[in-house]
Design a protein around this motif. Structure first.
Motif, PDB file in Angstrom:
ATOM      1  N   LEU A 258       3.637   9.282   6.943  1.00  0.00           N
ATOM      2  CA  LEU A 258       3.902   8.018   6.264  1.00  0.00           C
ATOM      3  C   LEU A 258       3.351   6.841   7.064  1.00  0.00           C
ATOM      4  N   VAL A 259       3.577   6.841   8.369  1.00  0.00           N
ATOM      5  CA  VAL A 259       3.055   5.765   9.230  1.00  0.00           C
ATOM      6  C   VAL A 259       1.533   5.756   9.202  1.00  0.00           C
ATOM      7  N   GLN A 260       0.931   6.933   9.275  1.00  0.00           N
ATOM      8  CA  GLN A 260      -0.532   7.012   9.240  1.00  0.00           C
ATOM      9  C   GLN A 260      -1.069   6.475   7.911  1.00  0.00           C
ATOM     10  N   ALA A 261      -0.419   6.805   6.811  1.00  0.00           N
ATOM     11  CA  ALA A 261      -0.861   6.311   5.509  1.00  0.00           C
ATOM     12  C   ALA A 261      -0.723   4.796   5.425  1.00  0.00           C
ATOM     13  N   MET A 262       0.351   4.246   5.972  1.00  0.00           N
ATOM     14  CA  MET A 262       0.548   2.796   5.942  1.00  0.00           C
ATOM     15  C   MET A 262      -0.487   2.088   6.814  1.00  0.00           C
ATOM     16  N   GLN A 263      -0.822   2.674   7.972  1.00  0.00           N
ATOM     17  CA  GLN A 263      -1.843   2.074   8.831  1.00  0.00           C
ATOM     18  C   GLN A 263      -3.207   2.116   8.162  1.00  0.00           C
ATOM     19  N   THR A 264      -3.516   3.228   7.507  1.00  0.00           N
ATOM     20  CA  THR A 264      -4.785   3.351   6.795  1.00  0.00           C
ATOM     21  C   THR A 264      -4.867   2.325   5.676  1.00  0.00           C
ATOM     22  N   GLN A 265      -3.762   2.142   4.956  1.00  0.00           N
ATOM     23  CA  GLN A 265      -3.747   1.173   3.868  1.00  0.00           C
ATOM     24  C   GLN A 265      -3.948  -0.244   4.401  1.00  0.00           C
ATOM     25  N   ALA A 266      -3.289  -0.581   5.512  1.00  0.00           N
ATOM     26  CA  ALA A 266      -3.435  -1.916   6.097  1.00  0.00           C
ATOM     27  C   ALA A 266      -4.875  -2.138   6.564  1.00  0.00           C
ATOM     28  N   HIS A 267      -5.476  -1.114   7.176  1.00  0.00           N
ATOM     29  CA  HIS A 267      -6.857  -1.224   7.639  1.00  0.00           C
ATOM     30  C   HIS A 267      -7.806  -1.417   6.451  1.00  0.00           C
ATOM     31  N   THR A 268      -7.599  -0.633   5.403  1.00  0.00           N
ATOM     32  CA  THR A 268      -8.437  -0.742   4.208  1.00  0.00           C
ATOM     33  C   THR A 268      -8.286  -2.116   3.567  1.00  0.00           C
ATOM     34  N   GLN A 269      -7.070  -2.610   3.491  1.00  0.00           N
ATOM     35  CA  GLN A 269      -6.827  -3.918   2.881  1.00  0.00           C
ATOM     36  C   GLN A 269      -7.502  -5.023   3.695  1.00  0.00           C
TER      37      GLN A 269
END
Length: 86
Positions: free
Chosen positions: A50-61
């Protein structure tokens, strides 16, 4: 002395099913195959994902926001870029 029975005071007959038995008989049978219970969840692994997915989403955004701002500057929105929004 009052009898303890159904709504009019009449006792239940032996050949009549009781109300709770009728409710059990009316329950529909499960459809399809019965599946085994799911495996236990390792919440540590779940939280890492979950943390990895949230970090990936923040980076993509952030990357998409930077790309949008760069595109606005290339399209001639100089006032917007100079104002410090880039």
């Amino acid at each position: 002395m009052a009898s303890r029975g159904r709504c009019g005071g009449a006792p239940a007959r032996d050949d009549e099913p009781r109300r709770d038995e009728r409710a059990e008989q009316q329950a529909p049978a499960p459809q399809g195959p019965v599946l085994p219970p799911p495996p236990p969840v390792d919440y540590g692994v779940f939280m890492q994902g979950l943390v990895q997915a949230m970090q990936t989403q923040a980076h993509t955004q952030a990357a998409l926001q930077a790309q949008l701002e760069a595109q606005n500057c290339l399209d001639g929105a100089y006032e917007w870029c100079i104002a410090g929004n880039s």
